[in-house]
Design a protein around this motif. Structure first.
Motif, PDB file in Angstrom:
ATOM      1  N   PRO A   1      55.578  34.781  44.302  1.00 57.40           N
ATOM      2  CA  PRO A   1      55.373  36.224  44.431  1.00 57.40           C
ATOM      3  C   PRO A   1      55.903  36.747  45.755  1.00 57.40           C
ATOM      4  CG  PRO A   1      53.368  35.128  43.703  1.00 57.40           C
ATOM      5  CD  PRO A   1      54.328  34.051  44.096  1.00 57.40           C
ATOM      6  N   PRO A   2      56.510  37.925  45.752  1.00 57.79           N
ATOM      7  CA  PRO A   2      57.002  38.516  47.000  1.00 57.79           C
ATOM      8  C   PRO A   2      55.842  38.994  47.857  1.00 57.79           C
ATOM      9  CG  PRO A   2      57.250  40.064  45.197  1.00 57.79           C
ATOM     10  CD  PRO A   2      56.775  38.774  44.586  1.00 57.79           C
ATOM     11  N   PRO A   3      56.099  39.325  49.105  1.00 61.46           N
ATOM     12  CA  PRO A   3      55.011  39.762  49.995  1.00 61.46           C
ATOM     13  C   PRO A   3      54.216  40.935  49.455  1.00 61.46           C
ATOM     14  CG  PRO A   3      56.968  39.268  51.270  1.00 61.46           C
ATOM     15  CD  PRO A   3      57.379  39.184  49.829  1.00 61.46           C
ATOM     16  N   ASP A   4      54.864  41.852  48.712  1.00 59.11           N
ATOM     17  CA  ASP A   4      54.117  43.011  48.239  1.00 59.11           C
ATOM     18  C   ASP A   4      53.063  42.621  47.217  1.00 59.11           C
ATOM     19  OD1 ASP A   4      56.285  42.601  46.263  1.00 59.11           O
ATOM     20  OD2 ASP A   4      55.371  44.340  45.302  1.00 59.11           O
ATOM     21  N   PHE A   5      53.315  41.524  46.440  1.00 63.39           N
ATOM     22  CA  PHE A   5      52.289  41.044  45.514  1.00 63.39           C
ATOM     23  C   PHE A   5      51.080  40.550  46.290  1.00 63.39           C
ATOM     24  CE2 PHE A   5      49.977  37.681  43.476  1.00 63.39           C
ATOM     25  CZ  PHE A   5      49.795  38.111  42.175  1.00 63.39           C
ATOM     26  N   VAL A   6      51.354  39.738  47.305  1.00 59.08           N
ATOM     27  CA  VAL A   6      50.263  39.176  48.096  1.00 59.08           C
ATOM     28  C   VAL A   6      49.425  40.292  48.720  1.00 59.08           C
ATOM     29  CG1 VAL A   6      49.705  37.746  50.087  1.00 59.08           C
ATOM     30  CG2 VAL A   6      51.535  37.057  48.540  1.00 59.08           C
ATOM     31  N   GLU A   7      50.093  41.335  49.172  1.00 61.22           N
ATOM     32  CA  GLU A   7      49.388  42.410  49.853  1.00 61.22           C
ATOM     33  C   GLU A   7      48.631  43.323  48.888  1.00 61.22           C
ATOM     34  OE1 GLU A   7      49.145  42.378  53.073  1.00 61.22           O
ATOM     35  OE2 GLU A   7      50.484  40.642  53.148  1.00 61.22           O
ATOM     36  N   GLN A   8      49.137  43.524  47.682  1.00 59.71           N
ATOM     37  CA  GLN A   8      48.578  44.521  46.784  1.00 59.71           C
ATOM     38  C   GLN A   8      47.706  43.953  45.670  1.00 59.71           C
ATOM     39  OE1 GLN A   8      51.717  47.135  45.362  1.00 59.71           O
ATOM     40  NE2 GLN A   8      52.727  47.088  47.359  1.00 59.71           N
ATOM     41  N   SER A   9      47.763  42.661  45.409  1.00 60.45           N
ATOM     42  CA  SER A   9      47.007  42.092  44.297  1.00 60.45           C
ATOM     43  C   SER A   9      45.504  42.205  44.528  1.00 60.45           C
ATOM     44  CB  SER A   9      47.393  40.623  44.100  1.00 60.45           C
ATOM     45  OG  SER A   9      47.134  39.887  45.287  1.00 60.45           O
ATOM     46  N   ILE A  10      44.774  42.406  43.438  1.00 64.46           N
ATOM     47  CA  ILE A  10      43.314  42.487  43.462  1.00 64.46           C
ATOM     48  C   ILE A  10      42.775  41.537  42.404  1.00 64.46           C
ATOM     49  CG2 ILE A  10      41.301  43.986  43.176  1.00 64.46           C
ATOM     50  CD1 ILE A  10      43.073  46.353  43.901  1.00 64.46           C
ATOM     51  N   CYS A  11      41.754  40.781  42.746  1.00 69.99           N
ATOM     52  CA  CYS A  11      41.132  39.870  41.786  1.00 69.99           C
ATOM     53  C   CYS A  11      39.663  40.228  41.624  1.00 69.99           C
ATOM     54  CB  CYS A  11      41.275  38.416  42.222  1.00 69.99           C
ATOM     55  SG  CYS A  11      40.424  38.016  43.770  1.00 69.99           S
ATOM     56  N   VAL A  12      39.111  39.853  40.481  1.00 69.14           N
ATOM     57  CA  VAL A  12      37.711  40.115  40.199  1.00 69.14           C
ATOM     58  C   VAL A  12      37.120  38.932  39.449  1.00 69.14           C
ATOM     59  CG1 VAL A  12      38.200  41.276  37.991  1.00 69.14           C
ATOM     60  CG2 VAL A  12      36.072  41.783  39.214  1.00 69.14           C
ATOM     61  N   VAL A  13      35.866  38.635  39.733  1.00 66.56           N
ATOM     62  CA  VAL A  13      35.079  37.677  38.968  1.00 66.56           C
ATOM     63  C   VAL A  13      33.796  38.369  38.551  1.00 66.56           C
ATOM     64  CG1 VAL A  13      33.709  35.560  39.035  1.00 66.56           C
ATOM     65  CG2 VAL A  13      35.985  35.593  40.064  1.00 66.56           C
ATOM     66  N   LYS A  14      33.498  38.280  37.275  1.00 58.43           N
ATOM     67  CA  LYS A  14      32.221  38.786  36.776  1.00 58.43           C
ATOM     68  C   LYS A  14      31.459  37.618  36.167  1.00 58.43           C
ATOM     69  CE  LYS A  14      30.028  42.197  33.725  1.00 58.43           C
ATOM     70  NZ  LYS A  14      30.265  43.320  32.773  1.00 58.43           N
ATOM     71  N   ALA A  15      30.268  37.375  36.672  1.00 59.33           N
ATOM     72  CA  ALA A  15      29.419  36.304  36.154  1.00 59.33           C
ATOM     73  C   ALA A  15      28.132  36.907  35.615  1.00 59.33           C
ATOM     74  CB  ALA A  15      29.100  35.285  37.244  1.00 59.33           C
ATOM     75  N   THR A  16      27.689  36.391  34.480  1.00 57.56           N
ATOM     76  CA  THR A  16      26.452  36.852  33.850  1.00 57.56           C
ATOM     77  C   THR A  16      25.591  35.643  33.516  1.00 57.56           C
ATOM     78  OG1 THR A  16      27.577  38.757  32.874  1.00 57.56           O
ATOM     79  CG2 THR A  16      25.459  38.148  31.931  1.00 57.56           C
ATOM     80  N   ALA A  17      24.324  35.712  33.898  1.00 59.14           N
ATOM     81  CA  ALA A  17      23.361  34.663  33.559  1.00 59.14           C
ATOM     82  C   ALA A  17      22.213  35.283  32.773  1.00 59.14           C
ATOM     83  CB  ALA A  17      22.834  33.986  34.815  1.00 59.14           C
ATOM     84  N   ARG A  18      21.747  34.554  31.767  1.00 54.29           N
ATOM     85  CA  ARG A  18      20.674  35.065  30.903  1.00 54.29           C
ATOM     86  C   ARG A  18      19.650  33.965  30.663  1.00 54.29           C
ATOM     87  NH1 ARG A  18      23.419  35.386  26.561  1.00 54.29           N
ATOM     88  NH2 ARG A  18      22.470  33.627  25.475  1.00 54.29           N
ATOM     89  N   SER A  19      18.388  34.318  30.839  1.00 56.31           N
ATOM     90  CA  SER A  19      17.300  33.384  30.539  1.00 56.31           C
ATOM     91  C   SER A  19      16.077  34.184  30.126  1.00 56.31           C
ATOM     92  CB  SER A  19      16.976  32.521  31.763  1.00 56.31           C
ATOM     93  OG  SER A  19      16.188  33.232  32.706  1.00 56.31           O
ATOM     94  N   GLY A  20      14.991  33.470  29.837  1.00 51.12           N
ATOM     95  CA  GLY A  20      13.752  34.155  29.493  1.00 51.12           C
ATOM     96  C   GLY A  20      13.190  34.959  30.648  1.00 51.12           C
ATOM     97  N   LYS A  21      13.688  34.726  31.867  1.00 42.35           N
ATOM     98  CA  LYS A  21      13.221  35.456  33.040  1.00 42.35           C
ATOM     99  C   LYS A  21      14.022  36.731  33.299  1.00 42.35           C
ATOM    100  CE  LYS A  21      11.753  31.164  35.280  1.00 42.35           C
ATOM    101  NZ  LYS A  21      11.919  30.275  36.463  1.00 42.35           N
ATOM    102  N   GLY A  22      15.097  36.929  32.545  1.00 42.42           N
ATOM    103  CA  GLY A  22      15.883  38.143  32.744  1.00 42.42           C
ATOM    104  C   GLY A  22      17.370  37.889  32.611  1.00 42.42           C
TER     105      GLY A  22
END
Length: 362
Positions: free
Chosen positions: A274-295
């Motif tokens: 990737p060129p420098p502009d990719f490195v500078e402009q890229s955005i990443c996201v992580v979404k994690a979801t946990a589910r149990s009897g407690k919520g």
């Protein structure tokens, strides 16, 4: 033993960013690369001490690896992939030397291999081995652990990773297609189970600038690492992809593991880092979801400059291993070796943002 950090593959795409980050922090280091000229260029570019220890080393010549761990090295950051093909010799040499090992891998078969072969030896030698200290995998580990905190036993955890500009480095692409060709493992009913990629597809809503995305299941590293220290019944991990690519991979279905090496070979000659502009402009996201009897809990982590963020993450992890109170040993995931709360708070200065966490989580 000293307090130097060894950067293996220092002259590569990711290695250069790791060296730059350590230099910015004033951290003593040792350089290793296949090409002496690339290390000399780094010294000039980043104003390093001309006497910084450096080694010409190559995994294809194992005798060149042990000398790297001299010069007061306590921790090595391995930036050379694909790790399934090139990573194990460096792990073996580090463990034999009793040196902490971190890398930027993202290949689940490599993670499983290293756990099975080096966990006991690393504990015996008094060192820690932490694969997957790059952006996607460290953030997914930390987000999943934060989502599950206080909810155990957890019925289900899911993680989704997205990137605004889907242009990987040559090394990332090479590792991705190699990993797809390997037997995929997930976590079902409290035990490891086959987890073929691309079999599940869902729409997921991510925060701006992402919005709704198509997500395909992918056997990422957290499926192996999180169940080793969090009580969870089942897990899923997804990649949020551009719709055309997602539909193409889904259409390949069961053939995906067989054809992925061919796709990788076709793309390899025409892929550029990737060129420098990719490195500078890229955005990443992580979404994690946990589910149990407690919520139920969602945790979102977002960062900019994805490859620079990877360098910041692995360097922060490496610096933690130098602290006198660091006692982790064996082959561990990022959320097991390093406290997720401390990690996300420390990395705010590198542009990492997180969704509000309920009281008591951190």
């Amino acid at each position: 033993m000293g307090d130097r950090i060894l950067v293996f593959g220092a002259g590569g795409y990711s290695g250069r960013m790791v060296v730059e980050e350590l230099a910015r922090r004033g951290q003593p280091m040792v350089l290793a690369d296949r090409q002496a000229a690339r290390m000399e260029a780094l010294i000039a570019e980043f104003g390093l001490d001309p006497d910084v220890p450096r080694h010409v080393a190559d995994v294809d010549h194992p005798e060149t690896l042990p000398p790297m761990f001299e010069d007061g090295v306590r921790t090595v950051i391995n930036c050379v992939g694909p790790f399934l093909r090139l990573g194990e010799p460096v792990v073996a040499a580090a463990v034999a030397a009793g040196v902490h090992y971190l890398d930027l891998s993202g290949e689940p078969p490599f993670i499983t291999q290293i756990i099975n072969r080096y966990d006991a030896a690393a504990r015996e030698r008094g060192c820690v081995v932490v694969p997957t200290c790059g952006t996607e995998y460290a953030l997914s580990n930390w987000a999943a652990a934060l989502a599950a905190r206080g909810l155990e036993p957890v019925d289900h955890i899911s993680t989704t990773f997205g990137l605004t500009r889907d242009r990987p480095s040559k090394g990332t692409q090479r590792s991705f297609f190699l990993a797809l060709a390997q037997p995929a493992l997930g976590w079902r009913d409290g035990k490891q189970a086959p987890y073929p990629p691309g079999r599940q597809m869902r729409r997921i809503r991510l925060p701006a600038p992402f919005g709704p995305r198509l997500a395909l299941n992918s056997p990422l590293g957290e499926l192996i690492q999180i169940p080793r220290h969090i009580q969870v019944t089942s897990m899923d991990s997804y990649l949020a992809l551009p719709t055309p690519l997602g539909l193409f991979l889904r259409a390949l279905g069961p053939a995906l593991p067989r054809v992925s090496p061919l796709i990788g070979r076709i793309l390899e000659p025409i892929t550029r880092n990737p060129p420098p502009d990719f490195v500078e402009q890229s955005i990443c996201v992580v979404k994690a979801t946990a589910r149990s009897g407690k919520g139920r809990r969602h945790v979102i982590l977002m960062g900019r400059q994805v490859y620079r963020l990877a360098a910041a993450i692995v360097c922060w992890c490496a610096l933690q291993t130098l602290e006198p109170e660091f006692t982790a040993r064996g082959v561990l995931g990022p959320a097991e070796a390093f406290d997720p709360c401390a990690a996300v708070q420390a990395l705010e200065s590198a542009g990492l943002h997180h969704s509000p966490l309920p009281p008591g989580v951190c």
